[in-house]
Scaffold this motif. Structure first.
Motif, PDB file in Angstrom:
ATOM      1  N   HIS A 186       0.851  -1.189   0.000  1.00  0.00           N
ATOM      2  CA  HIS A 186       0.000   0.000   0.000  1.00  0.00           C
ATOM      3  C   HIS A 186       0.889   1.242   0.000  1.00  0.00           C
ATOM      4  CE1 HIS A 186      -3.667  -2.297   0.823  1.00  0.00           C
ATOM      5  NE2 HIS A 186      -2.934  -2.995   1.680  1.00  0.00           N
ATOM      6  N   PRO A 187       1.294   1.738  -1.189  1.00  0.00           N
ATOM      7  CA  PRO A 187       1.989   3.021  -1.211  1.00  0.00           C
ATOM      8  C   PRO A 187       0.979   4.100  -0.816  1.00  0.00           C
ATOM      9  CG  PRO A 187       1.528   2.267  -3.439  1.00  0.00           C
ATOM     10  CD  PRO A 187       1.112   1.170  -2.515  1.00  0.00           C
ATOM     11  N   PHE A 188       1.419   5.061  -0.010  1.00  0.00           N
ATOM     12  CA  PHE A 188       0.466   6.052   0.490  1.00  0.00           C
ATOM     13  C   PHE A 188       1.095   7.435   0.530  1.00  0.00           C
ATOM     14  CE2 PHE A 188       2.799   4.633   4.219  1.00  0.00           C
ATOM     15  CZ  PHE A 188       3.059   5.814   4.900  1.00  0.00           C
ATOM     16  N   GLU A 189       0.224   8.423   0.680  1.00  0.00           N
ATOM     17  CA  GLU A 189       0.665   9.786   0.934  1.00  0.00           C
ATOM     18  C   GLU A 189      -0.283  10.400   1.946  1.00  0.00           C
ATOM     19  OE1 GLU A 189       0.500  12.489  -2.364  1.00  0.00           O
ATOM     20  OE2 GLU A 189      -1.495  11.837  -2.958  1.00  0.00           O
ATOM     21  N   ILE A 190       0.268  11.315   2.747  1.00  0.00           N
ATOM     22  CA  ILE A 190      -0.564  12.088   3.665  1.00  0.00           C
ATOM     23  C   ILE A 190      -0.650  13.482   3.063  1.00  0.00           C
ATOM     24  CG2 ILE A 190      -0.915  12.922   6.007  1.00  0.00           C
ATOM     25  CD1 ILE A 190       0.803  10.576   6.991  1.00  0.00           C
ATOM     26  N   GLU A 191      -1.800  13.770   2.471  1.00  0.00           N
ATOM     27  CA  GLU A 191      -1.996  15.017   1.741  1.00  0.00           C
ATOM     28  C   GLU A 191      -1.862  16.220   2.670  1.00  0.00           C
ATOM     29  OE1 GLU A 191      -5.849  14.471   0.019  1.00  0.00           O
ATOM     30  OE2 GLU A 191      -5.082  13.182  -1.565  1.00  0.00           O
ATOM     31  N   GLY A 192      -1.112  17.202   2.215  1.00  0.00           N
ATOM     32  CA  GLY A 192      -0.941  18.427   2.981  1.00  0.00           C
ATOM     33  C   GLY A 192       0.236  18.406   3.929  1.00  0.00           C
ATOM     34  N   LEU A 193       0.792  17.234   4.178  1.00  0.00           N
ATOM     35  CA  LEU A 193       1.961  17.136   5.068  1.00  0.00           C
ATOM     36  C   LEU A 193       3.225  16.779   4.297  1.00  0.00           C
ATOM     37  CD1 LEU A 193       0.439  15.341   8.200  1.00  0.00           C
ATOM     38  CD2 LEU A 193       0.866  17.777   7.866  1.00  0.00           C
ATOM     39  N   GLY A 194       3.088  16.465   3.013  1.00  0.00           N
ATOM     40  CA  GLY A 194       4.253  16.126   2.208  1.00  0.00           C
ATOM     41  C   GLY A 194       4.902  14.810   2.599  1.00  0.00           C
ATOM     42  N   ILE A 195       4.108  13.885   3.119  1.00  0.00           N
ATOM     43  CA  ILE A 195       4.643  12.594   3.572  1.00  0.00           C
ATOM     44  C   ILE A 195       4.201  11.508   2.604  1.00  0.00           C
ATOM     45  CG2 ILE A 195       4.553  10.856   5.397  1.00  0.00           C
ATOM     46  CD1 ILE A 195       4.089  13.200   7.363  1.00  0.00           C
ATOM     47  N   LYS A 196       5.161  10.680   2.175  1.00  0.00           N
ATOM     48  CA  LYS A 196       4.874   9.522   1.334  1.00  0.00           C
ATOM     49  C   LYS A 196       5.573   8.316   1.939  1.00  0.00           C
ATOM     50  CE  LYS A 196       4.064  11.912  -2.950  1.00  0.00           C
ATOM     51  NZ  LYS A 196       4.135  11.829  -4.383  1.00  0.00           N
ATOM     52  N   GLY A 197       5.011   7.140   1.715  1.00  0.00           N
ATOM     53  CA  GLY A 197       5.609   5.918   2.224  1.00  0.00           C
ATOM     54  C   GLY A 197       4.946   4.712   1.607  1.00  0.00           C
ATOM     55  N   GLU A 198       5.276   3.536   2.139  1.00  0.00           N
ATOM     56  CA  GLU A 198       4.699   2.293   1.642  1.00  0.00           C
ATOM     57  C   GLU A 198       4.592   1.303   2.786  1.00  0.00           C
ATOM     58  OE1 GLU A 198       5.125  -0.205  -2.338  1.00  0.00           O
ATOM     59  OE2 GLU A 198       6.977  -0.188  -1.167  1.00  0.00           O
ATOM     60  N   VAL A 199       3.461   0.606   2.823  1.00  0.00           N
ATOM     61  CA  VAL A 199       3.231  -0.441   3.810  1.00  0.00           C
ATOM     62  C   VAL A 199       3.231  -1.768   3.076  1.00  0.00           C
ATOM     63  CG1 VAL A 199       1.652  -1.337   5.558  1.00  0.00           C
ATOM     64  CG2 VAL A 199       1.813   1.119   5.194  1.00  0.00           C
ATOM     65  N   LEU A 200       4.033  -2.705   3.573  1.00  0.00           N
ATOM     66  CA  LEU A 200       4.109  -4.041   2.976  1.00  0.00           C
ATOM     67  C   LEU A 200       3.454  -5.050   3.913  1.00  0.00           C
ATOM     68  CD1 LEU A 200       7.805  -3.917   1.745  1.00  0.00           C
ATOM     69  CD2 LEU A 200       5.731  -3.520   0.402  1.00  0.00           C
ATOM     70  N   VAL A 206       5.995   6.201  10.616  1.00  0.00           N
ATOM     71  CA  VAL A 206       5.991   7.553  10.069  1.00  0.00           C
ATOM     72  C   VAL A 206       5.991   8.523  11.242  1.00  0.00           C
ATOM     73  CG1 VAL A 206       4.697   9.222   8.688  1.00  0.00           C
ATOM     74  CG2 VAL A 206       4.675   6.794   8.056  1.00  0.00           C
ATOM     75  N   ARG A 207       6.936   9.476  11.222  1.00  0.00           N
ATOM     76  CA  ARG A 207       7.021  10.480  12.295  1.00  0.00           C
ATOM     77  C   ARG A 207       6.893  11.878  11.695  1.00  0.00           C
ATOM     78  NH1 ARG A 207      11.100   6.717  13.566  1.00  0.00           N
ATOM     79  NH2 ARG A 207      10.615   5.569  15.459  1.00  0.00           N
ATOM     80  N   PHE A 208       6.119  12.725  12.357  1.00  0.00           N
ATOM     81  CA  PHE A 208       5.974  14.106  11.928  1.00  0.00           C
ATOM     82  C   PHE A 208       5.426  14.933  13.087  1.00  0.00           C
ATOM     83  CE2 PHE A 208       2.018  11.981  11.025  1.00  0.00           C
ATOM     84  CZ  PHE A 208       1.029  12.890  11.385  1.00  0.00           C
ATOM     85  N   THR A 209       5.540  16.232  12.962  1.00  0.00           N
ATOM     86  CA  THR A 209       4.968  17.167  13.919  1.00  0.00           C
ATOM     87  C   THR A 209       4.091  18.145  13.137  1.00  0.00           C
ATOM     88  OG1 THR A 209       6.899  16.987  15.357  1.00  0.00           O
ATOM     89  CG2 THR A 209       5.453  18.883  15.710  1.00  0.00           C
ATOM     90  N   PRO A 210       2.764  18.038  13.283  1.00  0.00           N
ATOM     91  CA  PRO A 210       1.887  18.925  12.509  1.00  0.00           C
ATOM     92  C   PRO A 210       2.010  20.372  12.981  1.00  0.00           C
ATOM     93  CG  PRO A 210       0.600  17.609  14.043  1.00  0.00           C
ATOM     94  CD  PRO A 210       2.009  17.119  14.140  1.00  0.00           C
ATOM     95  N   ALA A 214      -5.698  13.883   4.850  1.00  0.00           N
ATOM     96  CA  ALA A 214      -6.091  12.554   4.398  1.00  0.00           C
ATOM     97  C   ALA A 214      -4.853  11.694   4.180  1.00  0.00           C
ATOM     98  CB  ALA A 214      -6.889  12.654   3.102  1.00  0.00           C
ATOM     99  N   ILE A 215      -4.910  10.439   4.677  1.00  0.00           N
ATOM    100  CA  ILE A 215      -3.893   9.454   4.345  1.00  0.00           C
ATOM    101  C   ILE A 215      -4.540   8.548   3.298  1.00  0.00           C
ATOM    102  CG2 ILE A 215      -4.489   8.093   6.415  1.00  0.00           C
ATOM    103  CD1 ILE A 215      -1.625   6.942   6.294  1.00  0.00           C
ATOM    104  N   ARG A 216      -3.998   8.592   2.076  1.00  0.00           N
ATOM    105  CA  ARG A 216      -4.590   7.900   0.934  1.00  0.00           C
ATOM    106  C   ARG A 216      -3.654   6.823   0.404  1.00  0.00           C
ATOM    107  NH1 ARG A 216      -9.065  10.344  -0.778  1.00  0.00           N
ATOM    108  NH2 ARG A 216      -9.354  12.541  -0.293  1.00  0.00           N
ATOM    109  N   CYS A 217      -4.208   5.631   0.196  1.00  0.00           N
ATOM    110  CA  CYS A 217      -3.462   4.569  -0.474  1.00  0.00           C
ATOM    111  C   CYS A 217      -3.500   4.867  -1.966  1.00  0.00           C
ATOM    112  CB  CYS A 217      -4.084   3.209  -0.188  1.00  0.00           C
ATOM    113  SG  CYS A 217      -3.272   1.869  -1.089  1.00  0.00           S
TER     114      CYS A 217
END
Length: 148
Positions: A94-108, A115-119, A126-129
């Motif tokens: 599941h490659p994903f992105e968190i819209e508005g935070l500039g975060i992308k990743g992948e879950v296997l 995933v670490r961030f400070t809003p 939205a976290i979208r696959c």
């Protein structure tokens, strides 16, 4: 001539109870007055997500799938570090992105992605696959991060 005032015992008991209540309220107020009204949370907020899948067949025998993040939404505090621990349970990747935070990743499947961030800003993110983006691909697989 000496005058005596007779006070019923019940009035003395009520006065004593009132005095004790005032002392307790003053003690609680004193304990709470040392703390700011909205103390900043400095600990990392940790959330555990998993990928989920629903399967069924329609009346014609066609296989239907739907994927989801579980939980589907979380609430976090602005300016406080956040850690998402996302474990792949269903679906290979599941490659994903968190819209508005500039975060992308992948879950296997069978692995945990951290995933670490400070809003910095309040809002809804939205976290979208990216694999399951619409109904044709078993989606939309979307979750929400509410920052207040």
């Amino acid at each position: 001539m000496t005058k005596f005032v007779v006070v019923p015992k019940r009035y003395l008991q009520l006065a004593a109870a009132f005095l004790v209540m005032l002392l307790l309220m003053a003690a609680v107020w004193r304990l709470n007055s040392d703390k700011p009204a909205s103390a900043p949370v400095t600990e990392t907020q940790v959330f555990q997500f998993v990928t989920g899948e629903f399967e069924t067949t329609d009346r014609a025998g066609k296989m239907l799938e739907a994927y989801q993040w579980s939980p589907g939404s979380i609430y976090v505090t602005k300016g406080t570090p956040v850690e998402l621990q996302i474990t792949g349970i269903s679906g290979d990747r599941h490659p994903f992105e968190i819209e508005g935070l500039g975060i992308k990743g992948e879950v296997l499947k069978g692995k945990t992605t951290v995933v670490r961030f400070t809003p910095k800003e309040a809002g809804t993110y939205a976290i979208r696959c990216l694999t399951h983006a619409d109904m044709r691909s078993g989606g939309p697989m979307v979750g929400y991060i509410f920052v207040h």
